[in-house]
Write a protein that holds these residues in place. Structure first.
Motif, mmCIF file in Angstrom:
data_model
loop_
_atom_site.group_PDB
_atom_site.id
_atom_site.type_symbol
_atom_site.label_atom_id
_atom_site.label_comp_id
_atom_site.label_asym_id
_atom_site.label_seq_id
_atom_site.Cartn_x
_atom_site.Cartn_y
_atom_site.Cartn_z
ATOM 1 N N GLN A 287 -4.762 -9.297 6.920
ATOM 2 C CA GLN A 287 -3.506 -8.674 5.994
ATOM 3 C C GLN A 287 -2.530 -9.788 6.227
ATOM 4 N N ALA A 288 -2.727 -10.761 6.944
ATOM 5 C CA ALA A 288 -1.687 -11.911 7.486
ATOM 6 C C ALA A 288 -1.213 -12.588 6.167
ATOM 7 N N ILE A 289 0.142 -12.866 5.973
ATOM 8 C CA ILE A 289 0.604 -13.805 5.068
ATOM 9 C C ILE A 289 0.680 -15.330 5.802
ATOM 10 N N TRP A 290 0.674 -15.388 6.822
ATOM 11 C CA TRP A 290 0.912 -16.740 7.542
ATOM 12 C C TRP A 290 0.156 -16.764 8.785
ATOM 13 N N ASN A 291 -0.695 -17.800 8.778
ATOM 14 C CA ASN A 291 -1.552 -18.145 9.822
ATOM 15 C C ASN A 291 -1.057 -19.373 10.985
ATOM 16 N N ARG A 292 -1.016 -19.342 12.155
ATOM 17 C CA ARG A 292 -0.719 -20.227 13.012
ATOM 18 C C ARG A 292 -1.872 -21.474 12.884
ATOM 19 N N VAL B 62 0.179 -21.763 8.126
ATOM 20 C CA VAL B 62 -0.305 -21.974 6.833
ATOM 21 C C VAL B 62 -0.412 -20.765 6.086
ATOM 22 N N ASP B 63 -0.212 -20.486 4.797
ATOM 23 C CA ASP B 63 0.059 -19.110 4.383
ATOM 24 C C ASP B 63 -1.648 -18.902 3.822
ATOM 25 N N MET C 67 0.567 -23.132 1.064
ATOM 26 C CA MET C 67 1.980 -23.479 1.753
ATOM 27 C C MET C 67 1.724 -23.839 3.080
ATOM 28 N N VAL C 68 2.693 -24.664 3.687
ATOM 29 C CA VAL C 68 2.749 -25.018 4.925
ATOM 30 C C VAL C 68 4.183 -24.800 5.450
ATOM 31 N N VAL D 138 9.552 -24.959 4.367
ATOM 32 C CA VAL D 138 8.181 -24.721 3.760
ATOM 33 C C VAL D 138 8.051 -25.828 2.703
ATOM 34 N N GLY D 139 6.698 -26.142 2.846
ATOM 35 C CA GLY D 139 6.160 -27.141 1.883
ATOM 36 C C GLY D 139 4.998 -26.791 1.353
#
Length: 234
Positions: free
Chosen positions: A64-69, A104-105, A110-111, A183-184
């Motif tokens: 379910q993650a929005i962002w992943n390291r 990263v999303d 997105m990063v 964010v970029g």
């Protein structure tokens, strides 16, 4: 602590003053002040953040993650982690360290680099956290806030152009931190540079605003994560 993975991604060991293996047995108020160096790095910067169940839902759920390291910076110097007016305000208010990780999303479009600024203890109303937040508000349009951490060998290897940024103090009397994020776009898109009819009227402002909103959402997520660490609920 998963140092093996960290060394592969970050390219070196974290400096000794930034992190250590063991979380001390301290009261929540005391632990708040030292968790930036005592919390295991994979706990402080979780592998995933966010989820479809709301901004606190699925905080550590990969599905379910929005962002992943993708990487954690081994450099914790304040000069390396922040930019311009934010850096000046942080140094004037006793910045001890800036801890950064890049995410990263889930769409890999997105990063973002998240930064935790470690400060001396002070009043929530008028102390270092407030001073840095006010400096951020005074320079919303001309400060990228967080220096991007480009992670070699990942989709964030060329992370450079910041399209949106956010900074906010972490709540609580004993939490001497501010959290910030820049964010970029993974493909290098620069916000507000839409071609042709897409950039006409208010299109470019909408584009900039959407990136800013994503940075704000990430900061909200990470502040909640830090509050969970402090209470032991994470």
């Amino acid at each position: 602590m998963a140092f093996g993975a960290l060394l592969l991604v970050a390219g070196g060991a974290l400096t000794a003053h930034a992190y250590s293996n063991a979380q001390q047995e301290l009261a929540n108020s005391e632990y708040s002040n030292v968790m930036w160096r005592d919390e295991p790095v994979d706990s402080f910067f979780p592998t995933t953040i966010g989820g479809r169940g709301g901004y606190n839902g699925g905080l550590y759920d990969r599905e379910q993650a929005i962002w992943n390291r993708v990487g954690i910076s081994p450099d914790t110097d304040c000069d390396k982690g922040l930019t311009s007016h934010t850096l000046k305000a942080a140094k004037e208010n006793g910045c001890q360290a800036v801890l950064r990780a890049t995410y990263v999303d889930s769409t890999a479009n997105m990063v973002a680099t998240v930064a935790v600024v470690v400060l001396p203890k002070g009043s929530p109303e008028s102390g270092p956290r407030t001073s840095i937040y006010e400096a951020y508000l005074d320079h919303l349009q001309d400060d990228g806030v967080v220096a991007p951490y480009a992670v070699p060998g990942t989709v964030a290897a060329k992370w450079k152009y910041r399209n949106g940024a956010e900074l906010a103090p972490v709540g609580g009397e004993h939490m001497p931190y501010v959290v910030a994020a820049s964010v970029g776009s993974v493909d290098g898109h620069v916000a507000g540079d839409l071609p042709g009819e897409w950039g006409d009227s208010d299109g470019n402002n909408v584009d900039r605003g959407s990136w800013q909103a994503n940075a704000g959402n990430l900061v909200t997520l990470f502040r909640a994560h830090m509050e969970h660490l402090q209470t032991g609920d994470s």
